[in-house]
Every structure is written in structure tokens, then in C-alpha cells.
Design a protein around this motif. Sequence first.
Motif, PDB file in Angstrom:
ATOM      1  N   ASN A   1      -9.577   3.134   4.024  1.00 55.06           N
ATOM      2  CA  ASN A   1      -8.362   2.867   3.333  1.00 55.06           C
ATOM      3  C   ASN A   1      -8.666   3.474   1.916  1.00 55.06           C
ATOM      4  O   ASN A   1      -7.901   3.036   1.090  1.00 55.06           O
TER       5      ASN A   1
ATOM      6  N   VAL B   1      -8.369   5.268  -1.064  1.00 54.52           N
ATOM      7  CA  VAL B   1      -7.237   5.597  -1.202  1.00 54.52           C
ATOM      8  C   VAL B   1      -7.260   6.816  -2.830  1.00 54.52           C
ATOM      9  O   VAL B   1      -6.978   7.566  -3.397  1.00 54.52           O
ATOM     10  N   PHE B   2      -7.944   5.715  -3.752  1.00 50.62           N
ATOM     11  CA  PHE B   2      -8.302   5.965  -5.508  1.00 50.62           C
ATOM     12  C   PHE B   2      -8.951   5.496  -6.173  1.00 50.62           C
ATOM     13  O   PHE B   2     -10.089   4.785  -5.059  1.00 50.62           O
TER      14      PHE B   2
ATOM     15  N   GLN C   1       1.269  -1.234   0.198  1.00 51.24           N
ATOM     16  CA  GLN C   1       0.305  -0.550   0.291  1.00 51.24           C
ATOM     17  C   GLN C   1       0.848   1.622  -0.346  1.00 51.24           C
ATOM     18  O   GLN C   1       0.442   1.985  -0.669  1.00 51.24           O
ATOM     19  N   ASP C   2       1.818   1.123   0.585  1.00 48.71           N
ATOM     20  CA  ASP C   2       2.816   2.634   0.584  1.00 48.71           C
ATOM     21  C   ASP C   2       3.723   2.896  -0.978  1.00 48.71           C
ATOM     22  O   ASP C   2       3.393   3.724  -0.934  1.00 48.71           O
TER      23      ASP C   2
ATOM     24  N   ALA D   1       1.793   6.904  -6.731  1.00 44.57           N
ATOM     25  CA  ALA D   1       0.322   7.965  -7.602  1.00 44.57           C
ATOM     26  C   ALA D   1       0.658   9.031  -6.855  1.00 44.57           C
ATOM     27  O   ALA D   1       0.791  10.592  -8.051  1.00 44.57           O
ATOM     28  N   GLN D   2       1.613   9.747  -5.577  1.00 45.32           N
ATOM     29  CA  GLN D   2       1.845  10.748  -5.157  1.00 45.32           C
ATOM     30  C   GLN D   2       3.048  11.682  -6.363  1.00 45.32           C
ATOM     31  O   GLN D   2       2.773  12.391  -6.569  1.00 45.32           O
TER      32      GLN D   2
ATOM     33  N   MET E   1      -7.425  -0.818  -2.644  1.00 45.66           N
ATOM     34  CA  MET E   1      -7.667   0.971  -1.911  1.00 45.66           C
ATOM     35  C   MET E   1      -8.750   2.053  -2.911  1.00 45.66           C
ATOM     36  O   MET E   1      -8.490   2.558  -3.118  1.00 45.66           O
TER      37      MET E   1
ATOM     38  N   LEU F   1      -5.210   9.815  -6.809  1.00 46.67           N
ATOM     39  CA  LEU F   1      -5.452  10.212  -5.439  1.00 46.67           C
ATOM     40  C   LEU F   1      -6.718  10.590  -4.994  1.00 46.67           C
ATOM     41  O   LEU F   1      -7.274  12.014  -5.647  1.00 46.67           O
TER      42      LEU F   1
ATOM     43  N   ILE G   1       1.114   4.232  -2.835  1.00 48.44           N
ATOM     44  CA  ILE G   1       0.117   5.606  -2.699  1.00 48.44           C
ATOM     45  C   ILE G   1       1.616   6.482  -3.079  1.00 48.44           C
ATOM     46  O   ILE G   1       1.780   8.217  -3.328  1.00 48.44           O
ATOM     47  N   THR G   2       3.007   6.101  -2.700  1.00 45.05           N
ATOM     48  CA  THR G   2       4.088   7.049  -3.159  1.00 45.05           C
ATOM     49  C   THR G   2       4.753   7.080  -4.800  1.00 45.05           C
ATOM     50  O   THR G   2       5.048   8.069  -5.012  1.00 45.05           O
TER      51      THR G   2
END
Length: 76
Positions: free
Chosen positions: A61, A63-64, A4-5, A11-12, A50, A74, A8-9
Motif C-alpha cells: 500500500n 505509494v508516496f 486512495q484511488d 499524483a499521477q 500510503m 510517487l 493516486i489519480t
Amino acid sequence: MSAQDDLITAAQALRDQGRASFSVADILTTARRYGSTYPDPVLRATMDGMLSTRESAAHDNVVFIEVRHGYYRLSR
């Protein structure tokens, strides 16, 4: 880092490059560039968990959000 991290990294990073939306392939490629070692099926399954759906829209949870078929952004 968890899968998951890693997602997210990635996507950011895409968002920071000016991309408002991105495909799963974009996320996976970027996650690899940033060092993710999780296999694609694990990353895909994690991303599925997510995603915003009617049932999960209020869960932490999420995120998307799918903005059009096959493209996501995001949520925060």
C-alpha cells in the motif's frame, strides 16, 4: 472510486505535468479538480496510510515517499 484511488489519480496527473514532487495541498487541490468528493481529513488520513515509513517500506500500500519535509513523490 476510493479515497486512495483519488489520491493516486491526482499524483499521477501532477507527475504527468512534469512535477517530480508535490505537497499534500497540491494533491488535495488536484484531487478536487479531478472530482474527488472526500473531505480533506479523509484524504489526509488516507495519504498518511500510503506513506513510506521504515515499518511499512515493504508493504504493497506504500505509494508516496517523502523527498523532503512536506513534499512527496510517487513510489511507482
